[in-house]
Design a protein around this motif. Structure first.
Motif, mmCIF file in Angstrom:
data_model
loop_
_atom_site.group_PDB
_atom_site.id
_atom_site.type_symbol
_atom_site.label_atom_id
_atom_site.label_comp_id
_atom_site.label_asym_id
_atom_site.label_seq_id
_atom_site.Cartn_x
_atom_site.Cartn_y
_atom_site.Cartn_z
ATOM 1 N N GLU A 73 -10.412 -4.705 0.263
ATOM 2 C CA GLU A 73 -9.447 -4.176 -0.707
ATOM 3 C C GLU A 73 -8.230 -3.601 -0.001
ATOM 4 O OE1 GLU A 73 -12.099 -1.585 -2.827
ATOM 5 O OE2 GLU A 73 -12.695 -3.165 -4.230
ATOM 6 N N LEU A 74 -8.454 -2.923 1.121
ATOM 7 C CA LEU A 74 -7.332 -2.408 1.917
ATOM 8 C C LEU A 74 -6.519 -3.556 2.515
ATOM 9 C CD1 LEU A 74 -9.134 0.529 3.778
ATOM 10 C CD2 LEU A 74 -7.461 0.718 1.907
ATOM 11 N N ILE A 76 -6.215 -6.575 1.315
ATOM 12 C CA ILE A 76 -5.471 -7.212 0.224
ATOM 13 C C ILE A 76 -4.194 -6.425 -0.064
ATOM 14 C CG2 ILE A 76 -5.491 -7.649 -2.271
ATOM 15 C CD1 ILE A 76 -8.501 -8.406 -1.915
ATOM 16 N N ALA A 77 -4.329 -5.106 -0.189
ATOM 17 C CA ALA A 77 -3.155 -4.264 -0.470
ATOM 18 C C ALA A 77 -2.109 -4.403 0.634
ATOM 19 C CB ALA A 77 -3.584 -2.806 -0.632
ATOM 20 N N GLU A 78 -2.555 -4.435 1.885
ATOM 21 C CA GLU A 78 -1.623 -4.572 3.008
ATOM 22 C C GLU A 78 -0.931 -5.930 2.981
ATOM 23 O OE1 GLU A 78 -1.746 -4.687 7.832
ATOM 24 O OE2 GLU A 78 -2.977 -3.176 6.836
ATOM 25 N N GLU A 80 -0.469 -7.869 0.324
ATOM 26 C CA GLU A 80 0.446 -7.907 -0.818
ATOM 27 C C GLU A 80 1.747 -7.181 -0.474
ATOM 28 O OE1 GLU A 80 -2.439 -8.301 -4.711
ATOM 29 O OE2 GLU A 80 -2.137 -6.292 -3.867
ATOM 30 N N ALA A 81 1.643 -6.062 0.231
ATOM 31 C CA ALA A 81 2.844 -5.323 0.639
ATOM 32 C C ALA A 81 3.675 -6.138 1.627
ATOM 33 C CB ALA A 81 2.453 -3.979 1.254
ATOM 34 N N ARG A 87 5.461 -12.036 -3.528
ATOM 35 C CA ARG A 87 4.185 -11.803 -4.217
ATOM 36 C C ARG A 87 4.188 -12.415 -5.616
ATOM 37 N NH1 ARG A 87 -0.056 -11.867 -6.192
ATOM 38 N NH2 ARG A 87 -1.403 -10.168 -6.787
ATOM 39 N N THR A 94 -8.646 -10.700 -5.410
ATOM 40 C CA THR A 94 -9.503 -9.528 -5.557
ATOM 41 C C THR A 94 -10.666 -9.614 -4.572
ATOM 42 O OG1 THR A 94 -10.831 -10.630 -7.261
ATOM 43 C CG2 THR A 94 -8.998 -9.247 -8.038
#
Length: 193
Positions: A73-74, A76-78, A80-81, A87, A94
């Motif tokens: 999850e971390l 993925i967030a990184e 996406e950023a 994006r 997910t």
């Protein structure tokens, strides 16, 4: 399970799966079809992330270790950023906990939902061969589903168990040698992803 670090290692078959996904054939499966892709036992999630970056419609990274899922999850967030405004052109990604081969009470997700399932280094024992294929059988789309397994032969009894499971479940199968993929994929194509 709290001490299980297998999901935090890049195992031997992972680069082969990435080479397939980056090849003309693999890109066609992911990009042209805009498939919904599930990665089983994903660990670091590199092949699934690659599918997402290639343009899959939806990607679900799964692992049986809750700590690994939190790491995913971390990641993925990184990622996406990092892609920022690009994006908007990418699909959904997910992560969730999924322990295939468990006691059968696991929430597999929707039956027949995934058009493409990818996995590498998930067959490591005779029992894991049937567990992986049971999960694939329950969740892969029956109309146009594709399962891509990157597998490194380690023990003859596991090779035989995988063969028996494929035949027993009546899966059509095809082997692709790594050398073939490397001829189809240039290093520049890999670095673009």
């Amino acid at each position: 399970a709290d001490c299980d670090e297998t999901g935090r290692v890049a195992w031997r078959a992972q680069p082969t799966l990435c080479a397939y996904l980056s090849s003309e054939r693999g890109r066609r499966e992911v990009v042209t079809s805009r498939r919904r892709v599930r990665e089983l036992g994903c660990g670091l999630g590199v092949p699934g992330m690659l599918c997402w970056r290639l343009g899959a419609k939806e990607v679900e990274l799964t692992d049986g270790n809750a700590g690994v899922v939190k790491d995913l999850e971390l990641a993925i967030a990184e990622n996406e950023a990092r892609v920022g405004a690009a994006r908007d052109g990418l699909g959904k990604i997910t992560a969730r906990e999924l322990a295939w081969g468990s006691d059968g009470t696991m929430d597999w997700g929707e039956d027949g939902k995934w058009e493409m399932i990818v996995a590498s280094d998930v067959v490591y024992s005779a029992a894991s061969a049937s567990g992986v294929l049971e999960c694939v059988d329950r969740t892969l789309s029956l109309t146009d589903g594709l399962f891509v397994l990157a597998y490194v032969s380690r023990w003859p009894n596991v090779d035989r168990a995988l063969y028996d499971a494929v035949v027993g479940m009546c899966f059509d199968s095809m082997s692709i040698l790594l050398a073939t993929l490397l001829r189809e994929t240039s290093l520049e194509e890999l670095s673009d992803c």
